[in-house]
Design an enzyme around this catalytic site. Structure first.
Site: not given
Length: 450
Positions: A279, A287, A319
């Site tokens: 962090s 984390n 198309r």
């Protein structure tokens, strides 16, 4: 306003700065990879003409020299016609040798080349994803075996439910990954060759009906793609079926990531990634960064597939007018997302760690009430449903569950109940161990026990 660097192409538009889940895993679907596949498709068309005997076989060697490298120039030149194949064909003809030049892009329409190139890119990318899923599955299999009998709290609707095992939870992930892997590995990647209106009329004029009929399969073979069962200019199942398989794979990885992220919360702490993310403001944090990135992919992937389904549903005539064009970035981004998610999942699964103490602490958090279902099954016939409800309510209010059970049994005049065994979570995991064995192939299937 665009800068000079933007106009020159010196600064890439997307280097993954805002897509950390894919950063470093997008080479297989980059613009350079797409351009390489486009050129390969043009070369393969000439090889296909040679394979059906329309041109001398030795022309293939000259066709192999066809090349184009300026991605930005082709992108800008492709704006006028709505796709990059038009300027690419022009560039290849300009630089081709005299024998090859008349056969560059001959009879093909732009969609033939672009669809085929995207299938080539998609096949390569899907192969990388399948390999990563194999790595995930191998790690999960070992993890499930190792923790086969480690009891843990199962959670339903966020709350403790009954005991399960860490191994069974992992085997559930494993089953999802294996099924997704099988579906993706079975995906078809057909070449596209139909000419301007999907009739192959131009090829019939060039090489005759019989050779024209063999040309699509020869074209596919030259690229290692599947022979098409027909022209799919407006029947976009190759794209949507692949998209669904990719989303299923990312879904399976998202399930793992969601569980790991939840179970690695500080107050739970049962699982941890092999390496934690830091962090910028809180140095104590580890984390679950890979889980977070995989979850970001799982949120994005279904919506990319939805775009591809919408494009398929809105294809018109012979198309599509815009629907086809909308596919290209959505398909590429979905492939890119699956590449990144699967690569991160392989690392996550290989390094996943269990804190057995935290697992035990959480299992005991309700002071035995995690086996309340078992109490109903075993004690209900002895003390009645009302008696069980009373025991559970009083234990939930802070009473000693074992003492309450002993007292209720005595009051009912029942006997023969081993209360300690009854309240042991590890003995109320049902067939968890055998279910793990079934998935990890260490035990015959459950059906053989019936």
């Amino acid at each position: 306003m665009p800068t000079d660097a933007d106009r020159s192409g010196a600064v890439p538009f997307d280097a993954g700065l805002l897509s950390p889940v894919t950063a470093g895993h997008e080479a297989a679907v980059s613009d350079a990879a797409v351009l390489s596949a486009l050129v390969a498709a043009e070369r393969a068309l000439i090889a296909a003409y040679a394979a059906v005997g329309a041109v001398p076989d030795d022309i293939r060697a000259e066709a192999d020299a066809l090349a184009a490298t300026d991605v930005r120039a082709l992108a800008l030149a492709g704006v006028a016609g709505g796709n990059p194949v038009i300027p690419l064909a022009k560039e290849l003809r300009r630089t081709a040798g005299e024998r090859v030049r008349p056969w560059v892009h001959r009879g093909a329409t732009s969609q033939d080349i672009l669809d085929t190139a995207l299938m080539t890119v998609a096949k390569g990318a899907a192969g990388h994803v399948v390999a990563a899923l194999d790595a995930v599955a191998g790690s999960l299999e070992a993890f499930a075996r190792t923790h086969r009998d480690l009891p843990a709290a199962a959670r339903t609707l966020t709350q403790h439910a009954v005991p399960t095992t860490v191994g069974l939870r992992a085997s559930t992930w494993l089953r999802a990954v294996r099924r997704a892997r099988a579906r993706l590995a079975a995906a078809e990647f057909p070449a596209q060759l139909g000419g301007a209106g999907g009739t192959l009329a131009s090829f019939v004029e060039i090489v005759g009906a019989e050779r024209a009929a063999r040309l699509p399969a020869a074209f596919a073979a030259a690229l290692g793609l599947d022979a098409p069962d027909g022209v799919w200019h407006v029947t976009r199942w190759p794209v949507t079926e692949l998209a669904d398989a990719l989303v299923q794979a990312v879904d399976a990885l998202g399930l793992i990531a969601a569980d790991v992220a939840t179970l690695s919360r500080t107050e739970i702490g049962e699982l941890a990634e092999g390496t934690g993310g830091g962090s910028s403001a809180m140095p104590q944090k580890q984390n679950p960064a890979r889980s977070v990135l995989i979850r970001s992919a799982a949120i994005r992937a279904p919506h990319l597939a939805a775009t591809l389904h919408a494009a398929a549903a809105l294809a018109v005539d012979e198309r599509p007018d815009g629907a086809w064009h909308a596919e290209w970035p959505a398909l590429r981004e979905l492939l890119r997302t699956a590449l990144g998610a699967s690569a991160h999942a392989a690392v996550l699964a290989a390094g996943l760690r269990v804190d057995a103490d935290a697992v035990a602490r959480n299992l005991a958090a309700t002071h035995g009430l995690i086996v309340a279902e078992r109490l109903s099954v075993v004690l209900g016939p002895l003390i009645g449903a009302g008696g069980v409800a009373d025991v559970v309510a009083r234990a939930g209010a802070g009473g000693d569950l074992a003492a309450l059970v002993h007292a209720a049994i005595a009051e009912a005049g029942a006997s023969g109940v081993d209360v300690d065994a009854l309240l042991e979570p590890a003995s109320y995991t049902g067939l968890a161990g055998r279910l793990v064995d079934e998935v990890t192939a260490d035990h015959p299937p459950l059906e053989e026990d019936r």
